[in-house]
Design an enzyme around this catalytic site. Structure first.
Site, PDB file in Angstrom:
ATOM      1  CD  GLU A 166     -72.694  20.975  36.192  1.00 53.14           C
ATOM      2  OE1 GLU A 166     -71.711  21.714  36.408  1.00 53.14           O
ATOM      3  OE2 GLU A 166     -72.869  20.386  35.104  1.00 53.14           O
ATOM      4  CG  ASP A 202     -67.720  18.265  35.129  1.00 58.11           C
ATOM      5  OD1 ASP A 202     -67.386  19.267  35.763  1.00 58.11           O
ATOM      6  OD2 ASP A 202     -68.557  18.285  34.203  1.00 58.11           O
ATOM      7  CE  LYS A 246     -64.630  21.785  35.277  1.00 58.23           C
ATOM      8  NZ  LYS A 246     -65.875  21.243  34.729  1.00 58.23           N
ATOM      9  CD  GLU A 301     -68.264  20.416  28.618  1.00 58.49           C
ATOM     10  OE1 GLU A 301     -68.494  21.601  28.914  1.00 58.49           O
ATOM     11  OE2 GLU A 301     -68.654  19.456  29.295  1.00 58.49           O
ATOM     12  CG  ASN A 316     -69.439  26.720  27.682  1.00 59.52           C
ATOM     13  OD1 ASN A 316     -68.354  26.214  27.353  1.00 59.52           O
ATOM     14  ND2 ASN A 316     -70.337  26.060  28.381  1.00 59.52           N
TER      15      ASN A 316
END
Ligand code: GCV
Length: 721
Positions: free
Chosen positions: A414, A386, A381, A313, A232
């Protein structure tokens, strides 16, 4: 009086140094797996001291200087004495040299072996040269010598024999990268180990010694690239002052064979270039990127290239201009091509509305196969959603014959208990790499897609989203270090077993005592399955808390996009639970080859690990164990907690085998892990019970809190958000 006290202190200090075993001296974890403590087995130590008596390296380049420094540091520590330099070879010399720089190498090592070692592979060989018994560490390049030195030190740290060494090792993959999700303000997205280790404010002038230790750690496991900034992305990193900071890091990393990469914000031409558009087909935009690449390479001649998250996103991307991912990737690829740079374009896309988020990456990328430039890899990925505790492999692997696909794993936890759960990720990574796509018959594993061998791609790689921060032990949870270690070792050689990787890491991180090694190995090897069981058993996925992703929230249903909500994924109702991805549902299974599809499409046959990934199953469905689905769900959640408790008990047996500081660190974290495993189990079962209307079998300890209690928990300051 003061003097007396200080004398007593000194005497006590000497006493401690002499009589406390080295393995029990407090350690903060900073040294990672490069601790180089004196070998604690007398027989082994004698063997090493006899076999290794001095060092012969001509530090003719910064990389060879790094090799020399490391060999000295390592051997002096492990052997407990300072080794001399052997300018002339003697019995016991360890000679580290680039092959072309020594005629001794050409006498001892065949041309073929050297040729097959490539640019990074190393050779370690016992030899007798001019009647002297020596050890040669060599390869075709300086960096191969450094890799060989690290491997040689690994042999000693893991207390293997030095007799008759004949080792050759070359990497399975070309690009072995860490991806940091570090922001310029030092906040780390999904980071659980403090702030970013990149101190942008004090760079480029202040070069924290930690940067070099970071490079050493990476090189020791063969990691050869780091993307420094969050996907990001912030365009500011591409401005001159920041590029100078990046250049300073690149200079520190260069001797260790590590290239830097940056994340490119697609709208940078607007934000920092003052253009009115970032359209990839616009001439001024193309010009801007090509000038930017020129500027970057003038400062960092070996700059690796760009990593890009676009149209995902909320990030800008080519679709904002009606273009596609290939147009976007090719724009950047053309800019860096003159300098041999590459572009890693992420397939984690998230903008197109599909009837199943599982299918989005495939739907957007597969049609573009063949349209990417030669220096583009699409970075995928491991699973379709995710980084969940367990995912089937992404159907993109095997589906894009003409495009190199790079593996993206997530080291930072995460969704795996964040900073407080011990989860060794090697078994999870191996599960994906070994999965068979069947796209070219049996044996077309994901690993063969990733290493390029399936479709003959020479560009290939694997990345891990870093779990590193400025905590003293780098990863917050000490065992996070094992996951960093794993990324490097697997990218170097994906044939290594989880057990081998754990074994090496434990011996280097703690010590070589048989009881400690076997106990910690049991903990590590059972940890992933334990976590899957107490968080998301039987194919449940994406049922964590919103935003921060901490803890369970299967009830969550109020986010603006349906596919952000846990209820979208588990679909529990009075009839059953799970996401029907067969032809009667979203038909995501159609994205796999026929063999894979057949393997999963019948709920009676489907590997139960993935059952609820692909099927909506009745609560009364009879599982292979003979239990109903509801009973099996209870069984799994409870056995996950029991496994976590067992890990805790196993660790507690090690009080006398680990230093107090690290023992206590783990003791407290494992207690949190057990507590949180119970939280996950209770919260999920109480919630799902509202649909199944069945009791939690009375033989189990019953939840001591209500569902409302769990629903009302709030964590506004959970880290990493
Ligand atoms: C960097 C998940 C994470 C985001 C991350 C994203 C990605 O959605 O929660 O924090 O963004 O993956 O991989 O781009």
């Amino acid at each position: 009086m003061k003097r007396v006290v200080s004398d007593i202190t000194k005497t006590a200090g000497i006493f401690i140094l002499l009589f406390v075993p080295a393995c029990l001296l407090a350690e903060d974890g900073y040294d990672l797996w490069l601790r180089y403590k004196i070998v604690n087995d007398a027989g082994r130590l004698a063997h090493y001291r006899q076999t290794v008596t001095g060092i012969n390296i001509n530090a003719a380049s910064p990389t060879l200087l790094a090799a020399k420094e490391e060999l000295e540091k390592g051997l002096n520590g492990l052997l407990g004495k300072k080794l001399p330099e052997h300018n002339l070879l003697q019995n016991g010399s360890v000679m580290a040299v680039k092959a072309a720089a020594s005629d001794i190498v050409s006498r001892v090592i065949s041309k073929e072996l050297l040729a097959s070692s490539g640019k990074e592979g190393f050779i370690i060989r016992s030899a007798v040269v001019r009647n002297k018994r020596i050890i040669i560490i060599t390869g075709n390049t300086d960096i191969s010598v450094l890799y060989g030195v690290f491997h040689f030190l690994r042999i000693l740290q893991t207390q293997q024999s030095l007799a008759d060494l004949a080792i050759q090792s070359s990497p399975s993959l070309q690009l072995r990268l860490l991806n940091h999700w570090d922001n310029l303000d030092r906040h780390v997205e999904r980071g659980y180990a403090g702030f970013s280790i990149w101190n942008w404010h004090t760079l480029p002038d202040y070069r924290d010694p930690r940067y070099k230790d970071y490079a050493r750690a990476n090189a020791s496991v063969g990691i050869n690239g780091v993307s420094l900034t969050n996907v990001n992305a912030n365009a500011m990193v591409l401005t001159r002052p920041y590029l100078e900071k990046v250049a300073a890091l690149a200079a520190i990393f260069r001797p260790y064979g590590i290239r830097v990469y940056l994340t490119a914000r697609f709208s940078a031409p607007i934000e920092i270039g003052k253009l009115s558009t970032a359209d990839p087909l616009n001439d001024s935009v193309q010009h801007w990127w090509s000038n930017k690449a020129k500027e970057i390479y003038s400062l960092i001649p070996d700059f690796g290239g760009f990593l890009v998250k676009a149209n995902s996103e909320g990030q800008p991307g080519p679709q904002n201009y009606g273009r596609n991912h290939a147009d976007g990737a090719n724009l950047l690829a053309d800019a860096v091509a003159p300098y041999q740079g590459i572009v890693m374009w992420r397939a984690f896309v998230y903008s197109q509305q599909s009837n199943d988020r599982f299918k989005q990456a495939y739907e957007e990328f597969k049609p573009l196969d063949g349209q990417f430039r030669k220096n583009v890899l699409v970075q995928v990925k491991n699973g379709p959603i995710d980084f969940q505790p367990r995912e089937p492999f992404s159907p993109l692997f095997g589906a894009m014959e003409k495009t190199p696909l790079m593996m993206e794993f997530q080291l930072t936890q995460e969704y795996l208990g964040q900073g407080t759960h011990l989860v060794f990720e090697a078994p999870m990574f191996k599960e994906v790499l070994q999965a068979d796509t069947y796209v070219k018959g049996k044996g077309a594993t994901v690993a063969k897609v990733v290493d390029g061998s399936l479709y003959n791609h020479s560009l290939n790689g694997m990345a891990g989203v870093a779990n590193i921060g400025n905590d003293i032990n780098w990863t917050g949870h000490l065992f996070g270090q094992a996951n960093w270690y794993t990324l490097g070792r697997l990218a170097w050689n994906y044939e290594l077993s989880s057990e081998q990787i754990a074994d090496e890491w434990i011996r280097q991180t703690f010590n070589n005592k048989a009881f400690l090694v076997s106990t910690v190995k049991k903990i590590m090897l059972s940890s992933h399955e334990a976590m899957v069981s107490y968080m998301t058993p039987l194919g449940l996925h994406h049922i964590m808390g919103n935003g921060h992703h901490y803890g369970p929230a299967p009830w969550s249903d109020n986010l603006p996009r349906p596919d952000w909500n846990p209820v979208y994924y588990h679909r529990a109702d009075s009839a059953g639970i799970g996401f029907d991805r067969t032809s009667t549902g979203s038909n995501a299974l159609a994205q796999y080859s026929a063999e894979v599809r057949h393997r999963y499409e019948d709920p009676g046959d489907c590997d139960e690990k993935y059952l609820l990934w692909f099927h909506h199953v009745s609560w009364k469905h009879i599982m292979k164990s003979g239990r109903t689905l509801w009973e099996e769900l209870c069984y799994k959640y409870y056995s996950g907690v029991e496994q976590a408790r067992l890990m805790q008990q196993q660790w507690n047996q090690l009080e006398n085998d680990v230093d107090k500081e690290r023992f206590e660190h783990l003791r407290m974290l494992l207690a949190i892990q057990v507590k949180e495993a119970i939280w996950w189990r209770n919260a999920c079962l109480l919630y799902f019970q509202g649909f199944s209307k069945m009791p939690i079998p009375s033989a189990y300890e019953q939840p001591d809190k209500t569902l409302e209690y769990y629903k009302n928990l709030r964590f506004p300051y959970a880290p990493g958000n």
